[in-house]
Write an enzyme that holds these catalytic residues in place. Structure first.
Site, mmCIF file in Angstrom:
data_model
loop_
_atom_site.group_PDB
_atom_site.id
_atom_site.type_symbol
_atom_site.label_atom_id
_atom_site.label_comp_id
_atom_site.label_asym_id
_atom_site.label_seq_id
_atom_site.Cartn_x
_atom_site.Cartn_y
_atom_site.Cartn_z
ATOM 1 N N HIS A 1 85.104 31.170 40.992
ATOM 2 C CA HIS A 1 84.564 31.982 40.038
ATOM 3 C C HIS A 1 85.398 32.433 38.965
ATOM 4 C CE1 HIS A 1 81.247 33.499 42.973
ATOM 5 N NE2 HIS A 1 80.909 32.388 42.260
ATOM 6 N N HIS B 1 76.201 22.582 37.652
ATOM 7 C CA HIS B 1 77.783 22.572 37.391
ATOM 8 C C HIS B 1 78.304 21.378 36.668
ATOM 9 C CE1 HIS B 1 78.488 27.012 39.087
ATOM 10 N NE2 HIS B 1 77.762 26.563 40.143
#
Length: 355
Positions: free
Chosen positions: A174, A326
């Site tokens: 993150h 992703h």
């Protein structure tokens, strides 16, 4: 609102049937609906405008908390009850979706300073400013979990440290993802004359450098998944998406020509930079893509989702292959001029992604 998960088969009336756990209305899921609707508008997909209007109304009515400048987390099926938890994961994906929504409104001919467009960039900056300030206060490690008044809950999921969406401690991937999103927002702010609340470039660089402390952080190749707030590894498995966000952060920081990192030095990139082979971002880009090729690519078009501490395929946190976006994004980013969010960048530079 939108259900979080549906059964594969519709009901007798032909309508979608939510799973038992999928009736909850979550900010996380609604961020992705907004992202999809925005992409649909940019791509000219039929009825995308209908979806965009519907999801925008739900964001406005229930999820966006203007006083807090952030998103509420989740509600019961009829929105009568709100969960007394706030998290930055859902807010992170709301930044992503809001930047895409801003681009989508511009594509419709709406001016950047028109409220219909400007509110989305405002929301992205509001969330980014909160998280970036928070990261600076915690050595560029981001607390993830909060109560309904946005007080950090430091021990959240202490007994479930590898939770799929709310793991205990600081999540390395993150930090890298926030760094990339901050770079996108910075470019868009500059282009449209919006004042950036703080030095996004420096904070993104700080997040990147701190995340690098977790590369081979337990002695083995790859990024550990989570750490405590002193940097000690907690969950040591390797997730494909963390590596992908590392690649994306390299592209983003190179794209804004980031400099003046608030912490750390060149480290392993020192010799590469001194030999004038490229920037530290290109060094790490090459390093991360080499790791992906060695460990994460199962075969063409397929990535292992999770590896264990010895970089062997594992499923202790995630079973199967629940997402590939992703990987798809990190492969698109190097092909495109950095700036606008991905869908708008593809639309504006279609030849970059041909072949």
């Amino acid at each position: 609102g939108f259900f979080e998960a549906l059964e594969h088969q519709p009901g007798a009336d032909g309508q979608a049937v939510p799973t038992e756990a999928g009736t909850q209305k979550t900010a996380y899921a609604h961020a992705f609906v907004l992202l999809a609707a925005s992409s649909g508008l940019l791509a000219g997909i039929k009825r995308a405008d209908e979806l965009f209007d519907a999801i925008s109304a739900i964001h406005d009515r229930y999820f966006w908390d203007e006083a807090a400048g952030k998103m509420r987390e989740s509600f019961s099926r009829d929105f009568s009850e709100s969960e007394p938890y706030r998290g930055v994961n859902a807010n992170m994906h709301t930044v992503e979706a809001s930047l895409a929504a801003f681009d989508a409104q511009l594509a419709l001919g709406i001016a950047a300073d028109d409220e219909r467009a400007a509110r989305w960039l405002h929301r992205a900056n509001s969330i980014l400013q909160f998280v970036f300030n928070l990261s600076e206060q915690n050595a560029y490690r981001i607390p993830e979990h909060f109560d309904e008044n946005w007080n950090v809950v430091w021990d959240y999921n202490e007994n479930d440290k590898a939770h799929q969406f709310r793991p205990y401690g600081a999540t390395v991937g993150h930090a890298l993802e926030w760094a990339r999103l901050g770079c996108h927002a910075l470019v868009m702010n500059r282009k449209y004359g919006v004042k950036t609340p703080s030095d996004y470039s420096a904070t993104a660089f700080g997040l990147f450098r701190q995340a690098l402390n977790n590369w081979h952080g337990d002695g083995a190749a790859g990024f550990v998944y989570t750490t405590d707030f002193e940097g000690s590894p907690i969950v040591r498995d390797r997730m494909h998406w963390v590596l992908c966000e590392g690649i994306g952060a390299c592209v983003a920081l190179e794209g804004i020509n980031a400099g003046h990192a608030p912490i750390g030095g060149l480290g392993a990139a020192q010799g590469y930079v001194e030999a004038e082979l490229g920037s530290e971002f290109s060094y790490w880009y090459e390093t991360f893509t080499a790791y992906a090729a060695q460990y994460l690519l199962e075969r063409e078009g397929r990535w292992y989702h999770q590896l264990d501490t010895e970089n062997r395929p594992d499923e202790s946190v995630w079973s199967g292959k629940p997402d590939i976006y992703h990987a798809f994004q990190c492969l698109l980013l190097p092909l495109l001029p950095f700036g606008h969010f991905i869908t708008a960048a593809v639309k504006q530079n279609p030849d970059s992604v041909k072949g």
